[in-house]
Design a protein around this motif. Sequence first.
Motif, PDB file in Angstrom:
ATOM      1  N   ASP A 154      33.136  27.964 -15.164  1.00 47.07           N
ATOM      2  CA  ASP A 154      34.547  28.148 -15.522  1.00 47.07           C
ATOM      3  C   ASP A 154      34.956  29.614 -15.425  1.00 47.07           C
ATOM      4  O   ASP A 154      36.102  29.922 -15.068  1.00 47.07           O
ATOM      5  CB  ASP A 154      34.803  27.622 -16.938  1.00 47.07           C
ATOM      6  N   PHE A 155      34.018  30.509 -15.739  1.00 43.51           N
ATOM      7  CA  PHE A 155      34.310  31.938 -15.612  1.00 43.51           C
ATOM      8  C   PHE A 155      34.554  32.299 -14.154  1.00 43.51           C
ATOM      9  O   PHE A 155      35.539  32.975 -13.820  1.00 43.51           O
ATOM     10  CB  PHE A 155      33.150  32.764 -16.168  1.00 43.51           C
ATOM     11  N   ILE A 156      33.682  31.852 -13.276  1.00 41.04           N
ATOM     12  CA  ILE A 156      33.808  32.177 -11.848  1.00 41.04           C
ATOM     13  C   ILE A 156      35.094  31.617 -11.259  1.00 41.04           C
ATOM     14  O   ILE A 156      35.796  32.292 -10.496  1.00 41.04           O
ATOM     15  CB  ILE A 156      32.580  31.657 -11.078  1.00 41.04           C
ATOM     16  N   TYR A 157      35.437  30.394 -11.633  1.00 39.67           N
ATOM     17  CA  TYR A 157      36.636  29.745 -11.094  1.00 39.67           C
ATOM     18  C   TYR A 157      37.912  30.126 -11.853  1.00 39.67           C
ATOM     19  O   TYR A 157      38.989  29.612 -11.540  1.00 39.67           O
ATOM     20  CB  TYR A 157      36.462  28.224 -11.114  1.00 39.67           C
ATOM     21  N   GLU A 158      37.760  30.999 -12.851  1.00 37.47           N
ATOM     22  CA  GLU A 158      38.892  31.388 -13.704  1.00 37.47           C
ATOM     23  C   GLU A 158      39.569  30.156 -14.291  1.00 37.47           C
ATOM     24  O   GLU A 158      40.786  30.005 -14.285  1.00 37.47           O
ATOM     25  CB  GLU A 158      39.893  32.254 -12.916  1.00 37.47           C
ATOM     26  N   ASP A 159      38.708  29.267 -14.811  1.00 32.14           N
ATOM     27  CA  ASP A 159      39.170  27.985 -15.332  1.00 32.14           C
ATOM     28  C   ASP A 159      38.901  27.898 -16.835  1.00 32.14           C
ATOM     29  O   ASP A 159      38.454  26.872 -17.342  1.00 32.14           O
ATOM     30  CB  ASP A 159      38.450  26.859 -14.581  1.00 32.14           C
ATOM     31  N   GLU A 163      41.645  34.473 -23.322  1.00 34.81           N
ATOM     32  CA  GLU A 163      41.049  35.177 -24.458  1.00 34.81           C
ATOM     33  C   GLU A 163      39.522  35.019 -24.462  1.00 34.81           C
ATOM     34  O   GLU A 163      38.794  35.941 -24.852  1.00 34.81           O
ATOM     35  CB  GLU A 163      41.643  34.703 -25.785  1.00 34.81           C
ATOM     36  N   ILE A 164      39.029  33.856 -24.027  1.00 30.50           N
ATOM     37  CA  ILE A 164      37.587  33.651 -23.928  1.00 30.50           C
ATOM     38  C   ILE A 164      37.015  34.491 -22.797  1.00 30.50           C
ATOM     39  O   ILE A 164      35.976  35.152 -22.933  1.00 30.50           O
ATOM     40  CB  ILE A 164      37.252  32.160 -23.719  1.00 30.50           C
ATOM     41  N   ARG A 165      37.705  34.509 -21.659  1.00 33.28           N
ATOM     42  CA  ARG A 165      37.267  35.319 -20.522  1.00 33.28           C
ATOM     43  C   ARG A 165      37.217  36.811 -20.893  1.00 33.28           C
ATOM     44  O   ARG A 165      36.255  37.512 -20.560  1.00 33.28           O
ATOM     45  CB  ARG A 165      38.208  35.088 -19.341  1.00 33.28           C
TER      46      ARG A 165
END
Length: 280
Positions: A154-159, A163-165
């Motif tokens: 999810d981090f890589i796909y900006e999904d 705020e979590i990122r």
Amino acid sequence: MILIADSGSSKTDWRVIHANGQISQFRGVGFNPYYQTSEQMASQMQVDFLLNLKEEIREIHYYGAGCSTPERKGEVAKALSTVFPTASIEVDHDLAAAARATCGHDAGIACILGTGSNSCDYDGNKIIANRPAPGYILGDEGGGGYIGRKLLQDFIYEDMPQEIRKDLVGQFQLTQAIIQENVYRKPFPNRYMASFCRFITEHKSHPYCYRLYYDSFMEFFEKHICRYDNFQNKPVNFVGSIAYYNSDILRKAASDKGLHVKLIIESPIAGLTLYHQEML
């Protein structure tokens, strides 16, 4: 003296039952014969706690991840015999440890939710059935590596929520390049991915992190627990850090699935110590 080991992919709990009944203990690195050779495991066993006991240990009972076939058990036994050449050695699967520690002599379903995941149906004496456990690439639903992988995807796909990122970047200086370096080029990618579960647990009040655990636990139930005969009428027990530190979410998911969760413990080592003390 008797040496007992409960080993997962991330850590190993060692306990010694001395002749006078005293107990000593040590926590070290984890082992898995699917990912390590006997030589690599033996090298990592060269720690003072074990080396100082090598002349006194007469009996070893090792329970470990990946010890499901005679070949893999032999790899671990070979590593142990390098450190303890005069000891008698018994190597068994970590599922046997989970079943003995949580079910005792009663029937039930025993599960492991740590770095990886596994489960078995136990009749109070022996394991009578277990589901496939194909490891962190093809399976491990509900385990730390599986859940951490979802976070990193999810981090890589900006999904994921911004705020979590932002918190991930601030805490780990995380980038796609760093993730791929650790997953594809460095050893033990399952440990790396599972290491992010501490972050997820610290943020589990956030709906996104809560759902990472909840959905993964549901997948574990569907692919494992719900495939056992008469599962609705059997108590389900868990060992492992993922289960223990997220027991509130685990119990909620189980309740929604109609499962009865009985016991959740972080490690089976205390139960195993009692079991082998009774055998003296």
